[in-house]
Design a protein around this motif. Sequence first.
Motif, PDB file in Angstrom:
ATOM      1  N   ILE A 104       0.848  -1.188   0.000  1.00 13.71           N
ATOM      2  CA  ILE A 104       0.000   0.000   0.000  1.00 13.71           C
ATOM      3  C   ILE A 104       0.890   1.246   0.000  1.00 13.71           C
ATOM      4  N   ASP A 105       0.471   2.285  -0.707  1.00 11.90           N
ATOM      5  CA  ASP A 105       1.215   3.533  -0.813  1.00 11.90           C
ATOM      6  C   ASP A 105       1.004   4.368   0.458  1.00 11.90           C
ATOM      7  N   GLU A 106       1.942   4.219   1.420  1.00 12.12           N
ATOM      8  CA  GLU A 106       1.803   4.909   2.704  1.00 12.12           C
ATOM      9  C   GLU A 106       1.854   6.428   2.566  1.00 12.12           C
ATOM     10  N   SER A 107       2.558   6.933   1.566  1.00  9.91           N
ATOM     11  CA  SER A 107       2.610   8.391   1.402  1.00  9.91           C
ATOM     12  C   SER A 107       1.235   8.929   0.995  1.00  9.91           C
ATOM     13  N   ALA A 108       0.510   8.193   0.150  1.00 12.24           N
ATOM     14  CA  ALA A 108      -0.850   8.604  -0.225  1.00 12.24           C
ATOM     15  C   ALA A 108      -1.780   8.527   0.979  1.00 12.24           C
ATOM     16  N   VAL A 109      -1.631   7.475   1.782  1.00 14.45           N
ATOM     17  CA  VAL A 109      -2.446   7.327   2.998  1.00 14.45           C
ATOM     18  C   VAL A 109      -2.167   8.502   3.942  1.00 14.45           C
ATOM     19  N   GLY A 119      -6.132   1.109  -6.538  1.00 10.58           N
ATOM     20  CA  GLY A 119      -4.940   0.423  -7.032  1.00 10.58           C
ATOM     21  C   GLY A 119      -3.649   1.164  -6.805  1.00 10.58           C
ATOM     22  N   ASN A 120      -3.534   1.876  -5.683  1.00 11.62           N
ATOM     23  CA  ASN A 120      -2.304   2.615  -5.354  1.00 11.62           C
ATOM     24  C   ASN A 120      -1.938   3.639  -6.424  1.00 11.62           C
ATOM     25  N   CYS A 121      -2.957   4.308  -6.978  1.00  8.43           N
ATOM     26  CA  CYS A 121      -2.719   5.284  -8.047  1.00  8.43           C
ATOM     27  C   CYS A 121      -2.452   6.689  -7.527  1.00  8.43           C
ATOM     28  N   GLY A 122      -2.300   6.855  -6.229  1.00 13.41           N
ATOM     29  CA  GLY A 122      -1.973   8.162  -5.680  1.00 13.41           C
ATOM     30  C   GLY A 122      -3.081   8.763  -4.842  1.00 13.41           C
ATOM     31  N   ALA A 123      -2.717   9.839  -4.142  1.00 16.64           N
ATOM     32  CA  ALA A 123      -3.629  10.486  -3.207  1.00 16.64           C
ATOM     33  C   ALA A 123      -4.829  11.124  -3.905  1.00 16.64           C
ATOM     34  N   GLU A 124      -4.617  11.702  -5.077  1.00 17.69           N
ATOM     35  CA  GLU A 124      -5.720  12.380  -5.766  1.00 17.69           C
ATOM     36  C   GLU A 124      -6.817  11.395  -6.174  1.00 17.69           C
ATOM     37  N   MET A 162      -8.576  10.287  -3.050  1.00 17.49           N
ATOM     38  CA  MET A 162      -9.452  11.335  -2.526  1.00 17.49           C
ATOM     39  C   MET A 162     -10.747  11.401  -3.335  1.00 17.49           C
ATOM     40  N   ASN A 163     -10.635  11.293  -4.656  1.00 14.95           N
ATOM     41  CA  ASN A 163     -11.839  11.290  -5.486  1.00 14.95           C
ATOM     42  C   ASN A 163     -12.727  10.097  -5.152  1.00 14.95           C
ATOM     43  N   TRP A 164     -12.100   8.922  -4.891  1.00 14.70           N
ATOM     44  CA  TRP A 164     -12.874   7.736  -4.510  1.00 14.70           C
ATOM     45  C   TRP A 164     -13.608   7.993  -3.191  1.00 14.70           C
TER      46      TRP A 164
END
Length: 198
Positions: free
Chosen positions: A1-6, A27-32, A35-37
């Motif tokens: 999991i992308d901890e920086s996005a979390v 799918g670990n596609c980033g914070a943006e 956030m939209n999800w």
Amino acid sequence: IDESAVAQLESMGFPRVRCVKAVRKTGNCGAEAAMNWIFEHMDDPDIDVADEPSAHSAATGSDNPSVDPEAVEQLMAMGFDRVRVEKELVNAGGDPNRALDRLLNFDGDSGDAGADASDVAMASPAVAGDESETASKFELTGFVSHKGSSVHCGHYIANVRQGLGIDTQWFLFNDSKVVLQTSPDPEQAYMYFFTRND
């Protein structure tokens, strides 16, 4: 999991469970994308339910199952880091109010969560359940709530207490209107204000 996005989503005020779920679902596609999800699924009844209930540390970010994940999230929402929150919850015997008192009144250098029992007992003499002489008492004096269907619409209202004991009155502040409120509901508040009474 992308901890920086979390971490980025948590810094925006979202609960960790929701952030982890959003990052996984996108799918670990980033914070943006995450956030939209979150915004698209804000009203889902299970938005704050972990996808994998058996994966305690994945859902909470905690390797310490002896602390309540909800208490950890509440205290982290006040700006304290996870390691220190978990340490103080352990030192306070799991009591989030005592842990908050310790977080506010101690600098965090009083040992770690892995300290032996004597260190913990010295740092927090009331672990056994008796009332600590160093514990502070706080009383709710106000709270702010958001009224609206999502974070994108609605407005904030405030409830403020005036007086003490039987003379206590609560007032609702809604834009330019102020009215006496007989039974305020702090359950869904966004921000709480307390007065220290010791």
